[in-house]
Design a protein around this motif. Structure first.
Motif, PDB file in Angstrom:
ATOM      1  N   TYR A 148       0.815  -1.212   0.000  1.00  0.00           N
ATOM      2  CA  TYR A 148       0.000   0.000   0.000  1.00  0.00           C
ATOM      3  C   TYR A 148       0.853   1.268   0.000  1.00  0.00           C
ATOM      4  N   ARG A 149       2.163   1.147   0.308  1.00  0.00           N
ATOM      5  CA  ARG A 149       3.012   2.330   0.403  1.00  0.00           C
ATOM      6  C   ARG A 149       3.315   2.942  -0.965  1.00  0.00           C
ATOM      7  N   ILE A 150       3.051   2.217  -2.035  1.00  0.00           N
ATOM      8  CA  ILE A 150       3.291   2.744  -3.377  1.00  0.00           C
ATOM      9  C   ILE A 150       2.215   3.769  -3.685  1.00  0.00           C
ATOM     10  N   GLU A 151       2.596   5.039  -3.723  1.00  0.00           N
ATOM     11  CA  GLU A 151       1.621   6.112  -3.905  1.00  0.00           C
ATOM     12  C   GLU A 151       0.959   6.018  -5.271  1.00  0.00           C
ATOM     13  N   GLY A 152      -0.300   6.371  -5.306  1.00  0.00           N
ATOM     14  CA  GLY A 152      -1.034   6.314  -6.560  1.00  0.00           C
ATOM     15  C   GLY A 152      -1.315   4.905  -7.009  1.00  0.00           C
ATOM     16  N   SER A 153      -1.703   4.025  -6.065  1.00  0.00           N
ATOM     17  CA  SER A 153      -1.946   2.632  -6.437  1.00  0.00           C
ATOM     18  C   SER A 153      -3.309   2.135  -5.991  1.00  0.00           C
ATOM     19  N   SER A 154      -4.186   3.038  -5.543  1.00  0.00           N
ATOM     20  CA  SER A 154      -5.508   2.607  -5.089  1.00  0.00           C
ATOM     21  C   SER A 154      -6.556   3.662  -5.470  1.00  0.00           C
ATOM     22  N   TRP A 155      -7.818   3.302  -5.284  1.00  0.00           N
ATOM     23  CA  TRP A 155      -8.929   4.227  -5.560  1.00  0.00           C
ATOM     24  C   TRP A 155      -9.630   4.571  -4.245  1.00  0.00           C
ATOM     25  N   LEU A 156     -10.061   5.851  -4.168  1.00  0.00           N
ATOM     26  CA  LEU A 156     -10.783   6.333  -3.000  1.00  0.00           C
ATOM     27  C   LEU A 156     -11.893   7.261  -3.480  1.00  0.00           C
ATOM     28  N   SER A 157     -13.082   7.086  -2.909  1.00  0.00           N
ATOM     29  CA  SER A 157     -14.217   7.924  -3.301  1.00  0.00           C
ATOM     30  C   SER A 157     -14.183   9.254  -2.551  1.00  0.00           C
ATOM     31  N   GLU A 158     -15.022  10.188  -3.004  1.00  0.00           N
ATOM     32  CA  GLU A 158     -15.222  11.434  -2.258  1.00  0.00           C
ATOM     33  C   GLU A 158     -16.083  11.148  -1.023  1.00  0.00           C
TER      34      GLU A 158
ATOM     35  N   GLY B 236      -9.141  -4.408 -17.637  1.00  0.00           N
ATOM     36  CA  GLY B 236     -10.329  -3.629 -17.961  1.00  0.00           C
ATOM     37  C   GLY B 236     -10.140  -2.171 -17.614  1.00  0.00           C
ATOM     38  N   THR B 237     -10.926  -1.328 -18.244  1.00  0.00           N
ATOM     39  CA  THR B 237     -10.955   0.082 -17.863  1.00  0.00           C
ATOM     40  C   THR B 237     -11.995   0.257 -16.762  1.00  0.00           C
ATOM     41  N   VAL B 238     -11.790   1.278 -15.934  1.00  0.00           N
ATOM     42  CA  VAL B 238     -12.621   1.432 -14.737  1.00  0.00           C
ATOM     43  C   VAL B 238     -13.208   2.837 -14.684  1.00  0.00           C
ATOM     44  N   THR B 239     -14.509   2.905 -14.401  1.00  0.00           N
ATOM     45  CA  THR B 239     -15.159   4.172 -14.063  1.00  0.00           C
ATOM     46  C   THR B 239     -15.677   4.058 -12.636  1.00  0.00           C
ATOM     47  N   ALA B 240     -15.782   5.215 -11.987  1.00  0.00           N
ATOM     48  CA  ALA B 240     -16.215   5.212 -10.581  1.00  0.00           C
ATOM     49  C   ALA B 240     -17.233   6.308 -10.355  1.00  0.00           C
ATOM     50  N   SER B 241     -18.021   6.138  -9.307  1.00  0.00           N
ATOM     51  CA  SER B 241     -19.040   7.132  -8.968  1.00  0.00           C
ATOM     52  C   SER B 241     -18.404   8.460  -8.573  1.00  0.00           C
ATOM     53  N   SER B 242     -17.188   8.427  -8.019  1.00  0.00           N
ATOM     54  CA  SER B 242     -16.473   9.647  -7.655  1.00  0.00           C
ATOM     55  C   SER B 242     -15.014   9.293  -7.429  1.00  0.00           C
ATOM     56  N   VAL B 243     -14.172  10.323  -7.407  1.00  0.00           N
ATOM     57  CA  VAL B 243     -12.743  10.140  -7.156  1.00  0.00           C
ATOM     58  C   VAL B 243     -12.300  11.200  -6.170  1.00  0.00           C
ATOM     59  N   TYR B 244     -11.698  10.773  -5.078  1.00  0.00           N
ATOM     60  CA  TYR B 244     -11.182  11.724  -4.095  1.00  0.00           C
ATOM     61  C   TYR B 244      -9.998  12.476  -4.688  1.00  0.00           C
ATOM     62  N   ASP B 245     -10.055  13.801  -4.649  1.00  0.00           N
ATOM     63  CA  ASP B 245      -9.007  14.645  -5.193  1.00  0.00           C
ATOM     64  C   ASP B 245      -8.109  15.085  -4.045  1.00  0.00           C
ATOM     65  N   ALA B 246      -6.978  14.401  -3.886  1.00  0.00           N
ATOM     66  CA  ALA B 246      -6.110  14.650  -2.735  1.00  0.00           C
ATOM     67  C   ALA B 246      -5.235  15.868  -2.953  1.00  0.00           C
ATOM     68  N   LYS B 247      -5.843  16.996  -3.218  1.00  0.00           N
ATOM     69  CA  LYS B 247      -5.094  18.234  -3.335  1.00  0.00           C
ATOM     70  C   LYS B 247      -5.787  19.280  -2.474  1.00  0.00           C
ATOM     71  N   GLY B 248      -5.155  20.377  -2.305  1.00  0.00           N
ATOM     72  CA  GLY B 248      -5.753  21.417  -1.481  1.00  0.00           C
ATOM     73  C   GLY B 248      -4.940  21.667  -0.231  1.00  0.00           C
ATOM     74  N   GLU B 249      -5.242  22.729   0.432  1.00  0.00           N
ATOM     75  CA  GLU B 249      -4.419  23.171   1.547  1.00  0.00           C
ATOM     76  C   GLU B 249      -4.423  22.190   2.708  1.00  0.00           C
ATOM     77  N   GLU B 250      -5.545  21.473   2.918  1.00  0.00           N
ATOM     78  CA  GLU B 250      -5.594  20.596   4.082  1.00  0.00           C
ATOM     79  C   GLU B 250      -4.675  19.387   3.919  1.00  0.00           C
TER      80      GLU B 250
END
Length: 739
Positions: free
Chosen positions: A330-340, A457-471
């Motif tokens: 799991y330590r490999i960054e950018g290797s999983s999906w997370l919803s909003e 396969g290609t994947v679509t998701a209901s949402s994608v968490y955008d890990a950017k921003g000041e927090e």
């Protein structure tokens, strides 16, 4: 008594002084020799191109002796063997050493040495002969070769098509050992004759076109494509050639000092050439993105980083102890999906690109924060992405945080049985997570099998968490905060109909170096011979794979299109995509697919060394010592007609441009043969050469254009414009005269 002692002391001192008296210095005058000169005949000479042509010697020199006679007259191509000899004397070492050179690297059939004709004592008894491609590394081909000193005094030395640009001769300087009794050592003639093979000549017209002083001033990586017709076979000229470049330096260069001024660094750019070779420099143009005077990359990694849904199906973070024992880090960054967190009904839909007969599914839960791990899922399947059949609702185990996470239990089994299900789409609704404080939920990997392999396969998701921003990051950025070092390195590609495809590598900084994490696929519409950069599609792929045997394989390092666009005699209808397999050497491997299935990675086949398999893990290493950019080209005509020619920089950064041949696009391959050593860069600080490849449609039958890149182990690339732009050479087949 004291008087006697004093007298004895005086005698001793006088004797000592007498013994220390300097001997007179004997000055040895250097020997001189008057060589009679005769006017050479006049003849018409052209560069050697046919076998048995005499190769013009452009220089002859000796660093350790005097040469008597006219060197220019001796090496004159019109000279006969019985006039204008050379005589050597005054050797500074135990052996005389002299060297001849040519204007290019030539395959040599033989050379003929005519011993000194006018005086048998001056004639040389025996010598050593050494050959070199670069004037630095030499191979001895004759040791103590006895030279004839009777009759016509001509000694034939067979080189059997060995290549050389330099030939060195050495012979002993002892009288009656190196010659037959004189203080002088002489030869009347040396003639060198062309053999069968490749002449290697520097393509200065192309190299000069890429040495630039304003705007685009250098880059790493270079691939060329025929955007006009897509035909990338030998000699398929084009009015619109696309060049792809990876890491690029922009700015201004002082043409007198080659100093880069105000350099700016980009990860990729493109260029175009209009096909007019009368002025290559001025018929090229270069492009990058620029907004309000801020330059940026043409191709960006945003679609491949962060908590992107495509991570569910790619191989980032996966490793295998065996084909069935798969683990996730799991330590490999950018290797999983997370919803909003605002997504109240999170789901993913996997498109398997075609209807497949399924067998089972494994699932790796979200690990980075187990609050977001899924605990209950509903699985359904569909053929048309409209009507879904529910398979069932299942409890999912929450993983232990570990660097080697096993797949989650699905209702207390290690995989979900899909036997008998035919489907193109798999939908996973996530009904609950491992916390009551948020709806946010994620998955790391889903692995779906048919009877013989893992499906992509290609994947679509209901949402994608955008890990950017000041927090998260402290500043707002277009990239994920922990992946701001991500960039795309462009590999080879292909033109199919009105679309251009290339295989980018997703590269990130890793520990003290950089590491490849993914191979993608970029698709761009071609409009009027140019790329429509507004139409770029970023497609994921399974073409980067950590294999169960411990090797790492990635594809896209070279492409050979054998479909109907190639204009070749023996088209087999496939596009061949080459890869490298590191374990621990670097070996060539290959996949193939029909043009119509190019985007469907489940249709790709991988060569296992004997036959074709649909499992990427069966990819075999075919020839060792290749480089991470290379070319495989079909030769329709010429000396190697019907062969496939592999061009590489042997062992990646050796500077050795080497070739291998095969009767098929997949081998078996002949042993690599070095044709050129990129040693002209040796005086540049920390310089090394790499990534040699052939550019087919910029070549012609029997004359092949090859490029290689120049980099440095120091940071001088940012200041020295003699570094970091592609160099070019011509590989020119020798010809046979008609009988």
């Amino acid at each position: 008594m004291n008087k006697l002692k004093n007298m004895m002391l005086i005698v001793i001192i006088l004797l000592t002084l007498s013994a220390c008296k300097e001997e007179p210095v004997v000055i040895v005058e250097p020997l001189t020799f008057n060589v009679q000169q005769t006017e050479n005949p006049v003849c018409e000479y052209n560069h050697a191109e046919y076998t048995t042509d005499e190769i013009e010697i452009i220089s002859l020199s000796s660093d350790n002796s005097s040469i008597f006679g006219n060197v220019d007259a001796f090496i004159n191509s019109c000279k006969t063997s019985n006039i204008n000899p050379l005589v050597f004397a005054n050797a500074e070492l135990k052996s005389y050493v002299f060297e001849i050179s040519f204007d290019a690297i030539y395959p040599i059939d033989n050379l003929v040495i005519t011993n000194f004709i006018d005086d048998a004592e001056i004639a040389i008894k025996e010598l050593d002969v050494l050959i070199s491609l670069d004037g630095i590394s030499y191979t001895k081909i004759e040791d103590d070769l006895k030279l004839l000193n009777t009759g016509d005094k001509q000694t034939l030395i067979q080189l059997n098509n060995q290549s050389a640009k330099f030939i060195k001769f050495t012979f002993k300087n002892e009288v009656n050992v190196g010659n037959y009794g004189s203080d002088f050592f002489g030869l009347s003639d040396i003639s060198v004759y062309l053999g069968k093979g490749m002449i290697v000549r520097e393509a200065t017209e192309w190299t000069d076109a890429f040495e630039r002083y304003d705007g685009w001033t250098g880059a790493d990586g270079i691939f060329s494509f025929n955007l006009e017709t897509g035909n990338d076979s030998i000699g398929a000229k084009s009015d619109s050639t696309l060049f792809l470049f990876s890491d690029t330096i922009l700015g201004v260069v002082n043409p007198e000092t080659s100093l880069r001024l105000y350099p700016e660094f980009l990860n990729n750019t493109i260029g175009y050439f209009n096909g007019d070779e009368t002025d290559i420099f001025n018929n090229m143009e270069f492009f990058w993105n620029e907004d309000e005077e801020v330059v940026s990359n043409v191709f960006v990694p945003d679609s491949y980083i962060g908590y992107n849904p495509s991570n569910i199906m790619n191989h980032i973070g996966l490793s295998s102890a065996t084909p069935t024992d798969i683990f996730y880090d799991y330590r490999i960054e950018g290797s999983s999906w997370l919803s909003e967190s605002s997504d109240n009904n999170p789901y993913i839909i996997i498109d398997l690109l075609d209807i497949e007969l399924l067998t089972k599914m494994k699932l790796f839960n979200f690990v980075e924060n187990t609050d977001y791990s899924a605990t209950v899922i509903e699985v359904s399947y569909s053929i048309d992405n409209v009507t879904f059949n529910t398979l069932g609702t299942y409890d999912i185990s929450v993983p232990d945080i570990s660097t080697n996470v096993s797949s989650s239990m699905i209702d207390e089994t290690n995989s979900l049985d899909l036997t008998g299900i035919s489907a193109r789409y798999i939908k996973i609704n996530i009904l609950d997570n491992n916390t009551t404080s948020t709806n946010q939920v994620g998955l790391s990997k889903v692995i779906i099998y048919n009877e013989t392999k893992v499906l992509f396969g290609t994947v679509t998701a209901s949402s994608v968490y955008d890990a950017k921003g000041e927090e998260i990051c402290g500043t707002v950025d277009t990239l994920q905060c922990y992946e701001q070092d991500s960039r795309l390195w462009l590999q080879d590609g292909v033109v199919i109909n009105d679309y251009f495809y290339t295989f980018p590598l997703l590269v990130k900084d890793y520990e003290t170096f950089f590491k490849v994490f993914k191979v993608g696929l970029i698709k761009i519409h071609i409009v009027e011979g140019k790329l429509d950069l507004e139409s770029i599609e970023y497609i994921d792929s399974p073409l980067y794979n950590e294999m169960s045997d411990g090797s790492v394989t990635n594809f896209g390092v070279g492409v050979n299109n054998q479909d109907t666009s190639g204009g070749l005699i023996n088209q087999d209808g496939y596009i061949y995509i080459y890869g490298i397999k590191d374990n621990p050497g670097r070996m060539l491997t290959v996949a193939r697919v029909e043009e119509e299935n190019f985007e469907n990675f489940n249709k790709w086949m991988y060569y296992d060394g004997t036959s074709w398999s649909n499992d990427i893990n069966d990819s075999a290493g075919l020839i060792d010592g290749v480089s991470p950019e290379l070319s495989v080209t079909y030769l329709n005509e010429g000396m190697y007609a019907g062969k496939y020619m592999l061009v590489v920089m042997e062992n990646t950064t050796s500077g050795l441009v080497s070739v291998s041949y095969s009767d098929t696009p997949y081998g078996p391959w002949t042993e690599l043969v070095t044709l050129y050593i990129a040693s002209e860069i040796r005086n540049l600080p920390g310089a090394f050469a790499y990534n040699a490849k052939l550019h087919p449609h910029l070549s012609e039958v029997g004359k092949y254009l090859v490029s290689y890149n120049v980099n440095s182990t120091s940071f001088s690339i940012m200041t020295n414009a003699k570094l970091y732009f592609p160099r070019f050479i011509w590989l020119i087949e020798t010809k046979e005269r008609d009988e």
